[in-house]
Design an enzyme around this catalytic site. Structure first.
Site, PDB file in Angstrom:
ATOM      1  N   HIS A 135     -78.486  81.170 -78.082  1.00 53.99           N
ATOM      2  CA  HIS A 135     -77.727  81.722 -79.218  1.00 53.99           C
ATOM      3  C   HIS A 135     -77.989  83.205 -79.462  1.00 53.99           C
ATOM      4  CE1 HIS A 135     -76.337  77.775 -80.235  1.00 53.99           C
ATOM      5  NE2 HIS A 135     -77.548  77.313 -80.481  1.00 53.99           N
ATOM      6  N   ASP A 265     -80.250  68.218 -77.240  1.00 49.80           N
ATOM      7  CA  ASP A 265     -79.694  67.776 -78.522  1.00 49.80           C
ATOM      8  C   ASP A 265     -78.320  67.136 -78.298  1.00 49.80           C
ATOM      9  OD1 ASP A 265     -78.615  70.215 -77.774  1.00 49.80           O
ATOM     10  OD2 ASP A 265     -79.369  71.296 -79.531  1.00 49.80           O
TER      11      ASP A 265
HETATM   12  C1  X5A Z   1     -81.164  76.054 -79.383  1.00 51.81           C
HETATM   13  C2  X5A Z   1     -80.526  75.225 -80.449  1.00 51.81           C
HETATM   14  C3  X5A Z   1     -79.667  75.083 -82.682  1.00 51.81           C
HETATM   15  C4  X5A Z   1     -79.469  75.866 -83.931  1.00 51.81           C
HETATM   16  C5  X5A Z   1     -78.885  74.988 -85.013  1.00 51.81           C
HETATM   17  C6  X5A Z   1     -78.686  75.753 -86.287  1.00 51.81           C
HETATM   18  N1  X5A Z   1     -80.264  75.830 -81.625  1.00 51.81           N
HETATM   19  N2  X5A Z   1     -78.081  74.976 -87.306  1.00 51.81           N
HETATM   20  O1  X5A Z   1     -80.304  74.053 -80.257  1.00 51.81           O
HETATM   21 ZN    ZN Z   2     -78.686  73.123 -79.388  1.00 48.12          ZN
END
Ligand code: X5A
Ligand code: ZN
Length: 627
Positions: A135, A265
């Site tokens: 990100h 995730d």
């Molecule tokens: C790397 C990653 C997730 C950020 C979620 C913010 N970031 N709500 O999985």
């Molecule tokens: Zn993620």
């Protein structure tokens, strides 16, 4: 050639120091449980331990701005209040006095992995890192990420090793907008991401994450976004996207290096993703990428917040990297309606950039799509969040057995099944012995050079009466044995000459001039996965149009099925293929078919027509929903 594991405990030494509900899930335990699981299962011991290093300023500046780097450099000296205030500049991220150090190690870990792979110290590898990276943008932290580990690794590989084309596969459930922005106008880096999107309702809620954002200028077509507009996506949905979008394009792109933004995730049980794909699927996703780029694959951890599903998924990924056969895939009922809509949209947005996606059939027969049940749901119930513990599997100690004439040297990595004196019966009895050892899981796969492939096939069928056999035949032969049509075998026949029309659901003739990799990805793989064979029988007769590298790719891909139990029968005239086949069976990466193997219009149209005809019986072949 081995698998590198890059890890350092130091990256567990930072954490959230204040109350922030958006960030509580990003904990040091994510890394400790993942690493402990690799140690406990014995996987870590099979890897080549590779130290991390601190990335240099120059490394970081490959992607980030000087101003941003200088700002982050000050964070180790900030007070708690300063850190909180600094954090407010960005979205869903936190800082800590030790995070700059860890972020340098996370980048350095990715670069160490690239070094190990590019210098040939290892074939592939995984880096377990925190903070994640995908990100973070040129001048901004975001979503738990400080520096963009994978984007930096891609630039570094291009700069240091003159790597031309890099494929980045982002299977994390969030959109790696930082990676997308770093390469949006760059045709040398193909960025693929699927992500929970829910029509822009899900974080980071960007218009840029939709399927019609395909890259800019020269980079148009080199960004591929697959939005998930429902939660609850399952194994079938993930596999369908690989078969019908990512893999065909990846083979056409022909990368020199594959980097994976390996976030977990996207697995079941994750509080962020809320998807239902099981950890097993990552063994397959990894396996399917492992023969691109001559096997050069670097996986770098991103997200993953359910410690159980995270650590299982990490293990299954590393297991595949090490060359173990993936576990049998579970419940592949075909993609849901919402996934099909996404697939159709992505394919049509990219039609003008990739020849494998041109000429696709636009509309599905409506009865096919409406009969489908939708498992993509608005809510995933608690009951759907239990999944079986991945089986503790041990690959057979001996990998590849060969039945070949005495005068032929036994290929490296194989062992010879001894023959009896009587030449007339010896091949058949050796073949029977081989099949028996496959069935008892004493060996993983096998290879036989035979004088008559049809007879040999019939012989194998005779010894596997209770098994589901996937027979893949390559070459021009009239004389396939009378195949059982009771569903005990599924036959897919690749030929350059026109073949019979499909006689039944279980005989599928494929007539193509070129575009064989496309057919392998988008036709053979979905059929095979859905059929879920106990044994794969791959046969080769003369008169084939499939070159050596395409053949090796096929041998590689098919090892993802049937617990890796592939038996290859080669007809005597094709003796030259024994060595390359044995090499792929014993786990060496297949050679790349090269970018020129892109299919022509005629082939793709024929392929699409065939897929279209078969969708009623084989749901995993579908590529369109009701957009
Ligand atoms: C790397 C990653 C997730 C950020 C979620 C913010 N970031 N709500 O999985
Ligand atoms: Zn993620």
């Amino acid at each position: 050639m081995g698998t590198a594991l890059v890890f350092d405990e130091e990256m567990t030494r930072y954490k959230l120091l204040w109350f922030d509900p958006a960030c509580v899930i990003e904990t040091p335990e994510r890394l400790t449980v993942s690493h402990e699981a690799l140690v406990r299962t014995g996987l870590a011991a099979r890897c080549v331990p590779t130290p991390v290093r601190e990335a240099s300023d120059d490394d970081i500046l490959l992607v980030h701005s000087k101003e941003y780097l200088e700002a982050v450099k000050k964070t180790p000296y900030m007070t708690l209040d300063d850190l909180k205030e600094f954090t407010l500049n960005y979205g869903d991220v936190y800082f800590h006095p030790n995070i700059y150090h860890c972020a340098k190690l996370a980048v350095g870990a990715a670069l160490q992995l690239v070094d190990a792979v590019m210098t040939g110290k290892v074939r592939n590898g995984m880096a377990l890192v925190r903070p994640p990276g995908h990100h973070s943008m040129r001048s901004a932290a975001s979503g738990f990420c400080v520096f963009n580990n994978v984007a930096i690794a891609a630039k570094y590989a291009q700069q240091k090793y003159a790597v031309q084309r890099v494929l980045i596969v982002d299977w994390d459930i969030h959109h790696g907008q930082g990676v997308q922005y770093a390469f949006e106008d760059d045709p040398s880096v193909l960025y693929f991401s699927w992500h929970r999107y829910e029509h822009q309702e899900f974080w980071p809620k960007l218009r840029d994450s939709d399927y019609d954002c395909v890259g800019k200028d020269k980079g148009a077509g080199f960004t591929i976004n697959v939005p998930w507009n429902k939660i609850g996506m399952q194994n079938s949905d993930y596999l369908a996207v690989f078969c019908h979008v990512l893999l065909p394009v990846a083979y056409e792109f022909c990368p020199d290096l594959v980097l994976v933004c390996a976030g977990f995730d996207s697995a079941i049980g994750d509080p962020e993703g809320e998807m239902c794909a099981t950890p097993d699927i990552f063994a397959h996703l990894t396996h399917l990428l492992m023969n691109l780029a001559g096997g050069k694959l670097c996986a770098v951890l991103e997200g993953g917040y359910n410690l159980t599903s995270l650590s299982q998924s990490v293990c299954l990924t590393v297991q595949s990297l090490l060359g173990d056969p993936p576990p049998r895939p579970t419940d592949l009922q075909g993609p849901c309606q919402s996934a099909l809509e996404s697939i159709q949209c992505v394919r049509s947005a990219h039609r003008k950039y990739w020849s494998c996606l041109q000429h696709a059939v636009q509309r599905p027969p409506s009865d096919v799509s409406t009969k489908l049940e939708a498992h993509g749901e608005a809510r995933v119930s608690k009951a759907d969040l239990v999944w079986p513990q991945p089986a503790r599997h041990l690959p057979p100690a001996l990998c590849t057995a060969a039945v070949i004439p005495e005068d032929l040297l036994c290929p490296l990595g194989c062992f010879r099944i001894p023959r009896e004196q009587d030449v007339a019966v010896s091949t058949w009895s050796s073949l029977a012995a081989l099949v028996g050892r496959l069935q008892r899981n004493e060996i993983r796969n096998g290879l036989a050079l035979v004088s008559d492939v049809s007879m040999a096939m019939a012989h194998v069928f005779g010894h596997t009466p209770k098994q589901r056999v996937l027979a893949v035949c390559v070459g021009d032969t009239e004389a396939l044995p009378g195949l059982p049509e009771d569903g005990k075998t599924l036959t897919v026949h690749f030929s350059k000459e026109a073949l019979d029309k499909p006689r039944c659901k279980y005989y599928i003739p494929v007539c193509l001039k070129k575009g064989l990799m496309q057919a392998a990805c988008s036709l053979l793989l979905p059929l095979s996965y859905q059929y879920d064979p106990d044994l794969v029988l791959l046969t080769r007769v003369p008169g084939s149009h499939m070159d050596q590298s395409e053949w090796q790719q096929l041998v590689g891909l098919l090892q993802g099925l049937a617990g890796g139990h592939v038996l290859v029968l080669i007809q005597e005239g094709e003796k030259a293929l024994v060595g390359p086949t044995a090499s792929s069976l014993s786990g060496s990466p297949a050679s790349s078919p090269g970018p020129l193997s892109a299919p022509g219009a005629e082939d793709i149209e024929a392929l699409e027509r065939l897929k279209y005809r078969l969708t009623t019986d084989w749901k995993l072949l579908q590529t369109s929903g009701e957009c």
